[in-house]
Design an enzyme around this catalytic site. Structure first.
Site, PDB file in Angstrom:
ATOM      1  N   ASP A  36      -7.555   1.254  -1.292  1.00 58.60           N
ATOM      2  CA  ASP A  36      -6.328   1.314  -2.097  1.00 58.60           C
ATOM      3  C   ASP A  36      -6.619   1.854  -3.493  1.00 58.60           C
ATOM      4  O   ASP A  36      -5.842   2.620  -4.043  1.00 58.60           O
ATOM      5  CB  ASP A  36      -5.686  -0.072  -2.212  1.00 58.60           C
ATOM      6  CG  ASP A  36      -4.955  -0.455  -0.935  1.00 58.60           C
ATOM      7  OD1 ASP A  36      -4.612   0.456  -0.162  1.00 58.60           O
ATOM      8  OD2 ASP A  36      -4.738  -1.655  -0.713  1.00 58.60           O
ATOM      9  N   LEU A  82       4.207   2.185   3.452  1.00 62.45           N
ATOM     10  CA  LEU A  82       4.826   1.510   2.315  1.00 62.45           C
ATOM     11  C   LEU A  82       4.007   1.752   1.065  1.00 62.45           C
ATOM     12  O   LEU A  82       2.789   1.818   1.124  1.00 62.45           O
ATOM     13  CB  LEU A  82       4.881  -0.004   2.556  1.00 62.45           C
ATOM     14  CG  LEU A  82       5.834  -0.519   3.633  1.00 62.45           C
ATOM     15  CD1 LEU A  82       5.603  -2.009   3.844  1.00 62.45           C
ATOM     16  CD2 LEU A  82       7.273  -0.258   3.222  1.00 62.45           C
ATOM     17  N   GLU A 113       9.361 -10.516   3.575  1.00 62.10           N
ATOM     18  CA  GLU A 113       8.750 -10.677   4.899  1.00 62.10           C
ATOM     19  C   GLU A 113       7.241 -10.687   4.768  1.00 62.10           C
ATOM     20  O   GLU A 113       6.695  -9.992   3.905  1.00 62.10           O
ATOM     21  CB  GLU A 113       9.146  -9.500   5.813  1.00 62.10           C
ATOM     22  CG  GLU A 113      10.635  -9.397   6.054  1.00 62.10           C
ATOM     23  CD  GLU A 113      11.015  -8.072   6.721  1.00 62.10           C
ATOM     24  OE1 GLU A 113      10.137  -7.431   7.334  1.00 62.10           O
ATOM     25  OE2 GLU A 113      12.191  -7.690   6.602  1.00 62.10           O
ATOM     26  N   LYS A 115       3.778  -9.390   5.555  1.00 62.44           N
ATOM     27  CA  LYS A 115       3.314  -8.077   6.018  1.00 62.44           C
ATOM     28  C   LYS A 115       2.182  -8.295   7.019  1.00 62.44           C
ATOM     29  O   LYS A 115       1.101  -8.762   6.654  1.00 62.44           O
ATOM     30  CB  LYS A 115       2.839  -7.232   4.840  1.00 62.44           C
ATOM     31  CG  LYS A 115       2.425  -5.830   5.253  1.00 62.44           C
ATOM     32  CD  LYS A 115       2.190  -4.959   4.038  1.00 62.44           C
ATOM     33  CE  LYS A 115       1.876  -3.535   4.420  1.00 62.44           C
ATOM     34  NZ  LYS A 115       0.636  -3.377   5.155  1.00 62.44           N
ATOM     35  N   ARG A 136       1.857   4.971  15.746  1.00 65.47           N
ATOM     36  CA  ARG A 136       2.399   5.746  14.646  1.00 65.47           C
ATOM     37  C   ARG A 136       1.856   7.173  14.633  1.00 65.47           C
ATOM     38  O   ARG A 136       2.571   8.102  14.285  1.00 65.47           O
ATOM     39  CB  ARG A 136       2.075   5.068  13.318  1.00 65.47           C
ATOM     40  CG  ARG A 136       2.481   5.951  12.164  1.00 65.47           C
ATOM     41  CD  ARG A 136       2.558   5.199  10.881  1.00 65.47           C
ATOM     42  NE  ARG A 136       1.306   4.571  10.552  1.00 65.47           N
ATOM     43  CZ  ARG A 136       1.176   3.662   9.596  1.00 65.47           C
ATOM     44  NH1 ARG A 136       2.229   3.261   8.940  1.00 65.47           N
ATOM     45  NH2 ARG A 136       0.013   3.149   9.336  1.00 65.47           N
ATOM     46  N   GLU A 175       4.773  -4.460  14.530  1.00 64.88           N
ATOM     47  CA  GLU A 175       3.330  -4.447  14.307  1.00 64.88           C
ATOM     48  C   GLU A 175       2.677  -5.233  15.437  1.00 64.88           C
ATOM     49  O   GLU A 175       2.996  -6.406  15.650  1.00 64.88           O
ATOM     50  CB  GLU A 175       3.054  -5.100  12.949  1.00 64.88           C
ATOM     51  CG  GLU A 175       1.707  -4.809  12.384  1.00 64.88           C
ATOM     52  CD  GLU A 175       1.636  -3.492  11.608  1.00 64.88           C
ATOM     53  OE1 GLU A 175       2.611  -2.705  11.632  1.00 64.88           O
ATOM     54  OE2 GLU A 175       0.582  -3.247  11.007  1.00 64.88           O
ATOM     55  N   LYS A 293      12.136  -6.132   0.560  1.00 60.11           N
ATOM     56  CA  LYS A 293      13.082  -5.107   1.008  1.00 60.11           C
ATOM     57  C   LYS A 293      14.456  -5.338   0.393  1.00 60.11           C
ATOM     58  O   LYS A 293      14.951  -6.467   0.389  1.00 60.11           O
ATOM     59  CB  LYS A 293      13.226  -5.154   2.543  1.00 60.11           C
ATOM     60  CG  LYS A 293      11.942  -4.805   3.272  1.00 60.11           C
ATOM     61  CD  LYS A 293      12.103  -4.884   4.784  1.00 60.11           C
ATOM     62  CE  LYS A 293      10.786  -4.508   5.448  1.00 60.11           C
ATOM     63  NZ  LYS A 293      10.795  -4.752   6.895  1.00 60.11           N
TER      64      LYS A 293
HETATM   65  S1  IVH Z   1       8.614  -2.087   6.786  1.00 57.68           S
HETATM   66  C1  IVH Z   1      10.578   1.860   7.431  1.00 57.68           C
HETATM   67  N1  IVH Z   1       7.932  -4.586   7.251  1.00 57.68           N
HETATM   68  O1  IVH Z   1       2.891  -2.104   7.199  1.00 57.68           O
HETATM   69  C2  IVH Z   1       9.776   0.651   7.741  1.00 57.68           C
HETATM   70  N2  IVH Z   1       6.283  -2.912   7.547  1.00 57.68           N
HETATM   71  O2  IVH Z   1       1.567  -0.449   5.185  1.00 57.68           O
HETATM   72  C3  IVH Z   1       8.581   0.550   6.856  1.00 57.68           C
HETATM   73  N3  IVH Z   1       4.139  -3.742   8.349  1.00 57.68           N
HETATM   74  O3  IVH Z   1       3.907   0.977   8.458  1.00 57.68           O
HETATM   75  C4  IVH Z   1       7.761  -0.609   7.125  1.00 57.68           C
HETATM   76  N4  IVH Z   1       4.690  -5.859   8.463  1.00 57.68           N
HETATM   77  O4  IVH Z   1       3.336  -0.905  10.138  1.00 57.68           O
HETATM   78  C5  IVH Z   1       7.524  -3.310   7.224  1.00 57.68           C
HETATM   79  N5  IVH Z   1       7.479  -6.809   7.679  1.00 57.68           N
HETATM   80  C6  IVH Z   1       7.080  -5.551   7.645  1.00 57.68           C
HETATM   81  C7  IVH Z   1       5.772  -5.185   8.008  1.00 57.68           C
HETATM   82  C8  IVH Z   1       5.424  -3.835   7.937  1.00 57.68           C
HETATM   83  C9  IVH Z   1       3.731  -4.980   8.678  1.00 57.68           C
HETATM   84  C10 IVH Z   1       3.317  -2.522   8.454  1.00 57.68           C
HETATM   85  C11 IVH Z   1       4.066  -1.346   9.033  1.00 57.68           C
HETATM   86  C12 IVH Z   1       4.015  -0.308   7.959  1.00 57.68           C
HETATM   87  C13 IVH Z   1       2.800  -0.716   7.205  1.00 57.68           C
HETATM   88  C14 IVH Z   1       2.773  -0.159   5.812  1.00 57.68           C
END
Ligand code: IVH
Length: 673
Positions: A36, A82, A113, A115, A136, A175, A293
């Protein structure tokens, strides 16, 4: 400016390399925090000097190219990544940027949420039926892993709930992950089988998802959490992200249960600090942050995305891995099954991320020397997610006296045998197979399923037998009587009889199994098979010189040294002689050696073959009398090359080894000898 350009190029190289290691090789080289940091440095440089941006910069893409073995799948809507915020200030800046586009965001509410740290997938549903599942890939196009995703029991094959709520065509994003407990179990199994262990649950999950054989995927025990829907041109039955999560659950998707709806960013910060951040480490799945979000879906459309890369309406709030300083009281050594000396630190107990840590790994002696870690030092210790705590290095204060530099022991701390330092290896070893430190681990390995497969003899019972003085080595196992077992806790007449029967039954295992079970360094199940086939008897193997062993196709110098070294040790010879007297099988059943169209030939497989899995191709070669090796050498007959072949192909070209494809392999394997 020149310096900035050079740095940008350097960063791109480092990031691409890390991407390859992570996505393609499933062997991460950098910690997430390091990655990162590099990524952000590059983003900042490119923002400051737009002229330094290149179309192929890693900041313009997400993930890795799909492996050619799977069908490609083009996502209806790109799969995004993200942006990150590492503190409250960065989160506030994100809100400010959004408020300039849509001022309502400040009062519209946020969904929080967990992650999930796994592998991103997209599940396509048509008229309520699961039709395609994809990784992906590069965000635009992924790999079609439908067959594998069908084996994930959590994935609904048909939507639940009212039909009128189902969009006609939608992609559900989620995920896929491996629970920490399942990950630990898998690694124990792999270690016993002499297979390389997975670095972390995320890589294990990504690897399982991309198996060509869905049965393997199934056996790994993947799970999924879903959090997002794309249904272009259709109306969703909900208007907010929070209701979408509830709707997903009603449709039958697993939704991570700790989501929260908060009115504004101040409340989000409070909720994250008080509840969500401390929670992450406690979960049985990897969680690497909290996703914040914007709640109304209408605002998602309004805010849109940055390129095809990140949505503006969501951001990942990440937490740098906690690092604590504590006193390193003592450096101790644990002796593993192969005799590897594993140094670890005994620490003044310290709390890191809600867990009290009192020991941490020091990896190996070379690292202790390079970082000059000494007993009595104050050291930085970290515990990132599922990883075992590790000592990062000493904190040296001027004027504070330190103890002397650490001296690795010359003798094994347990049995006092002289320590060995094989050339080209970072680990040091105790060579004594009867070393009590090694004995426990080696007996557990001997009895394990991939080795002698003695049912009912797991680590706890091995420990009980050792503690009671009933055994000192694996040969003693075969002299245990049911009467003796009855003196131990936890044994009744039936269980005592069963264990003795299981031990006795293992005497008939093939020679290859016994060689593997002995736990000779570097000798995995495959190497043991080659040795058994070549020498035919344990006696012949015990007499063989390094050169003779090295001549076998598929056996390299490290194995040859280790095997000859093992039999040079009188204690090991005695052990093997005793095993023979006790009636263990010491001969290989007459092998297909010398028969079959591929007899005497050594093949290496690289890349993904069009129809055969690697295991199937190896089986085919062996059934035809040939051998398979992992490494290309001058002894290799030919390299079977599939799609996306890597360094082995390069090596084969350098050594001018013939290259063949799957079709040619099949032809040769079926030819008359
Ligand atoms: S939202 C348009 N929500 O993290 C949707 N992502 O580092 C964008 N991920 O690509 C993602 N938990 O694979 C979202 N609650 C969550 C998530 C999440 C895990 C993953 C997802 C994303 C990645 C980004």
């Amino acid at each position: 400016m020149k310096a900035a350009a050079a740095r940008a190029a350097e960063l791109r190289r480092l990031i691409e390399r890390a991407n390859d290691a992570y996505y393609v090789l499933d062997k991460p080289e950098l910690s997430d925090a390091e990655y990162d940091r590099l990524f952000r440095e590059l983003q900042e440089l490119e923002a400051k000097h737009p002229e330094l941006q290149t179309p192929d910069s890693p900041t313009h893409r997400v993930g890795a190219p799909p492996a050619a073995a799977f069908k490609k799948h083009r996502h209806l809507v790109p799969m995004l990544s993200l942006a990150n915020a590492f503190n409250e200030k960065e989160l506030a800046e994100w809100e400010e940027r959004n408020a300039r586009l849509s001022p309502e965001v400040k009062t519209a509410g946020y969904t929080l949420e967990v992650k999930i740290d796994g592998a991103a997938v997209s599940l396509t549903y048509q008229d309520g039926v699961f039709v395609t599942g994809a990784t992906r890939g590069n965000g635009i196009e992924g790999e079609d892993v439908t067959a594998n995703l069908r084996t994930v029991l959590d994935v609904p094959l048909r939507l639940h709930g009212q039909r009128k709520t189902w969009p006609k065509l939608m992609e559900v994003r989620g995920e896929v992950y491996l629970s920490k407990s399942r990950f630990a179990e898998l690694n124990t199994e792999r270690e016993r089988a002499g297979e390389p262990t997975f670095a972390n649950p995320r890589n294990a999950a990504a690897g399982a998802l991309r198996q060509l054989d869905p049965k393997i995927t199934r056996s790994r025990g993947l799970r999924i959490f879903c959090f997002h829907v794309e249904a272009p041109g259709q109306k969703l039955p909900v208007a907010t992200q929070h209701d979408l999560l509830l709707q997903l659950a009603t449709w039958g998707f697993p939704v991570e249960p700790h989501h929260k709806l908060v009115p504004d960013l101040a409340a989000a910060n409070r909720e994250i600090a008080s509840t969500l951040e401390p929670l992450l480490d406690q979960l049985d799945y990897g969680a690497d942050g909290v996703v914040v979000k914007v709640n109304p879906l209408e605002l998602h459309a309004e805010l849109g995305t940055v390129g095809d890369r990140e949505p503006r309406w969501a951001i990942a709030r990440k937490f740098a891995p906690e690092v604590r300083i504590t006193k390193l009281k003592e450096i101790r050594i644990n002796v593993g099954r192969t005799g590897a000396l594993n140094p670890y630190a005994v620490l003044e107990p310290v709390e890191i991320g809600g867990v009290t840590v009192s020991t941490a790994t020091l990896h190996n002696f070379a690292l202790i020397k390079a970082k000059d870690i000494r007993e009595g030092d104050l050291v930085e210790v970290t515990r990132a997610g599922e990883v075992i705590p590790q000592v990062l290095g000493p904190v040296i204060k001027k004027g504070v006296r330190r103890s002397r530099p650490y001296q690795p022991p010359e003798r094994c701390p347990v049995c006092k045998s002289k320590v060995e330092h094989p050339q080209g290896e970072v680990m040091a070893y105790c060579p004594n197979v009867s070393c009590p430190g090694r004995v426990f681990e080696s007996i557990v390995h001997f009895a394990s399923r991939p080795a002698m497969d003695i049912r009912g003899l797991g680590p706890e019972r091995v420990k009980a037998l050792l503690d009671a003085g009933l055994i000192k080595d694996v040969a003693d196992l075969y002299e245990i009587t049911p009467m003796q077992l009855l003196t131990l806790e936890g044994f009744a007449e039936k269980s005592a009889r069963q264990l003795v029967d299981a031990i006795q039954a293992s005497k008939d295992r093939p020679l290859a199994t016994l060689i593997f079970a002995l736990g000779i360094r570097h000798v995995g199940a495959q190497g043991a098979k080659l040795l058994a086939r070549h020498f035919g008897t344990m006696k012949a193997l015990a007499k063989a010189s390094v050169e003779q062993i090295n001549e076998i196709r598929g056996i390299g110098p490290a194995i040859a040294e280790a095997v000859a070294g093992f039999f040079a040790e009188p204690k090991n010879r005695k052990l093997v002689e005793r095993l023979e007297k006790l009636g263990l099988n010491m001969k290989e059943p007459v092998a297909a050696e010398g028969k079959g169209p591929l007899a005497g030939h050594l093949y290496v497989i690289t890349g993904t073959l069009p129809s055969l899995s690697r295991a199937k191709a190896a089986e085919l070669i062996e059934a035809a009398g040939g051998h398979v090796s992992d490494a290309v050498s001058k002894k290799t007959t030919a390299v079977v090359v599939g799609a996306d072949a890597g360094s082995k192909l390069e090596k084969a070209k350098t050594l001018r080894i013939p290259l063949i494809d799957e079709a040619e392999l099949l032809r040769r394997a079926r030819a008359k000898p």
